[in-house]
Design a protein around this motif. Sequence first.
Motif, PDB file in Angstrom:
ATOM      1  N   PHE A   1      -0.439   2.902  -4.025  1.00  0.00           N
ATOM      2  CA  PHE A   1       0.730   3.648  -3.348  1.00  0.00           C
ATOM      3  C   PHE A   1       1.698   4.428  -4.152  1.00  0.00           C
ATOM      4  O   PHE A   1       1.988   3.624  -5.489  1.00  0.00           O
ATOM      5  CB  PHE A   1       1.416   2.954  -2.052  1.00  0.00           C
ATOM      6  CG  PHE A   1       2.083   1.682  -2.878  1.00  0.00           C
ATOM      7  CD1 PHE A   1       3.672   1.939  -3.016  1.00  0.00           C
ATOM      8  CD2 PHE A   1       1.557   0.621  -3.001  1.00  0.00           C
ATOM      9  CE1 PHE A   1       4.344   0.847  -3.413  1.00  0.00           C
ATOM     10  CE2 PHE A   1       2.463  -0.713  -3.473  1.00  0.00           C
ATOM     11  CZ  PHE A   1       3.779  -0.311  -3.844  1.00  0.00           C
TER      12      PHE A   1
ATOM     13  N   THR B   1       5.549   6.210  -3.267  1.00  0.00           N
ATOM     14  CA  THR B   1       6.440   6.496  -2.292  1.00  0.00           C
ATOM     15  C   THR B   1       7.788   6.562  -2.924  1.00  0.00           C
ATOM     16  O   THR B   1       8.164   6.179  -4.181  1.00  0.00           O
ATOM     17  CB  THR B   1       6.367   5.584  -1.152  1.00  0.00           C
ATOM     18  OG1 THR B   1       7.179   6.134  -0.002  1.00  0.00           O
ATOM     19  CG2 THR B   1       6.841   4.231  -1.442  1.00  0.00           C
TER      20      THR B   1
ATOM     21  N   PRO C   1       1.961   5.591   2.980  1.00  0.00           N
ATOM     22  CA  PRO C   1       1.246   4.783   1.705  1.00  0.00           C
ATOM     23  C   PRO C   1       1.387   3.451   1.705  1.00  0.00           C
ATOM     24  O   PRO C   1       0.329   2.839   1.261  1.00  0.00           O
ATOM     25  CB  PRO C   1       1.837   5.730   0.602  1.00  0.00           C
ATOM     26  CG  PRO C   1       3.046   6.199   1.205  1.00  0.00           C
ATOM     27  CD  PRO C   1       3.187   6.433   2.396  1.00  0.00           C
TER      28      PRO C   1
ATOM     29  N   ALA D   1      -1.585   0.992   1.935  1.00  0.00           N
ATOM     30  CA  ALA D   1      -1.929  -0.093   0.783  1.00  0.00           C
ATOM     31  C   ALA D   1      -2.021  -1.641   1.170  1.00  0.00           C
ATOM     32  O   ALA D   1      -2.597  -2.394   0.731  1.00  0.00           O
ATOM     33  CB  ALA D   1      -0.791   0.465  -0.289  1.00  0.00           C
TER      34      ALA D   1
END
Length: 179
Positions: free
Chosen positions: A55, A57, A139, A143
Amino acid sequence: MPVLVAALTLVGLIATVNLLLSMGIIKRLREHTELLANLGGGPASLVAGEAVGEFSTVTVDDRPLDRESLTGETVVGFFSPTCQPCKEKLPTFIDYARNRTGGDRRALAVVVGDAEQAEDFVSRLSPVVRVVLENPDGPMSLAFKTRAFPTVLAVAPDDDGRLVVTDDHFALDQPAALV
């Protein structure tokens, strides 16, 4: 005497019917429990030992966050502002994170929902932990395979350096310094 025999027979019949109905209810409850356990096709998130997916972010204060940035044992909480149990668990999570050795680097909150609804959660969490605000298909939710709220997990790198879930039923009432 015949009245007493009739009364006892009636009580016996009522008890037998009650027993049969109770057994039927118990059977039905077991079926419903199994159906609820299988709802959603499995666990509400990753389970202990599973690797966290990739991920990338940013936190609400624009700090980048990815799987590699979680270098030590970290407690990750997933909350939704529309979930009543989340509202009840949030103060416990905040207290735990506030007392945890390592501060905001060892705790992370993911608030799942739109910004307007999540404003209260984000404002309460931000002074204590890193906070990510995302949609249900964001995300971090993907994940961690999070499908239920609240979910609190402990994660840490394993011997191979992969980020894995170390505790999928993390208890926030344990001493923060001992985790």
